[in-house]
Design an enzyme around this catalytic site. Sequence first.
Site, mmCIF file in Angstrom:
data_model
loop_
_atom_site.group_PDB
_atom_site.id
_atom_site.type_symbol
_atom_site.label_atom_id
_atom_site.label_comp_id
_atom_site.label_asym_id
_atom_site.label_seq_id
_atom_site.Cartn_x
_atom_site.Cartn_y
_atom_site.Cartn_z
ATOM 1 N N HIS A 243 0.836 -1.203 0.000
ATOM 2 C CA HIS A 243 0.000 0.000 0.000
ATOM 3 C C HIS A 243 0.874 1.257 0.000
ATOM 4 C CE1 HIS A 243 -3.034 2.954 0.985
ATOM 5 N NE2 HIS A 243 -2.425 3.229 2.125
ATOM 6 N N ASP B 276 2.173 1.842 -3.463
ATOM 7 C CA ASP B 276 1.097 2.359 -4.318
ATOM 8 C C ASP B 276 0.833 3.832 -4.027
ATOM 9 O OD1 ASP B 276 0.730 -0.085 -5.532
ATOM 10 O OD2 ASP B 276 -0.995 -0.651 -4.302
#
Length: 128
Positions: A96, A99
């Site tokens: 995450h 990203d």
Amino acid sequence: MTEEEYVSPMHGMNDEEKKEYIIGQAMSIIMNAGDARNFAAEARDLLAEGKYDEAEEKIKEAEKVQTEAHVVQTEMIQGDVRGGEETLPYNVLFAHAQDTLMTIQVEINLTKSMIKMARDFEARLSAK
């Protein structure tokens, strides 16, 4: 620093300590990326007001904290490539974080392009 002098930040950690270290690094990336996103948003707000110089300063601040996040990510990836005790198990929070960082990099680049386009457009209008 030579390879012989390098000591892994995960040297001597047990699996639980490594997991906590990875989570801490992921959170560092996320927090810096979030700060960069906020600076980029402020830059867009300033751009909308026609304050190009101030918008560019905010983008510089965004790039600075984004770079801090990128350095953490790069160090973690390099450690994984070195292998051994630095091999990273899959961690959804670290994924995450990567990203988020990538998304912020795009936002910064788009905002920089918007500033340039606005300046160019204003210059063309002034020339008429």
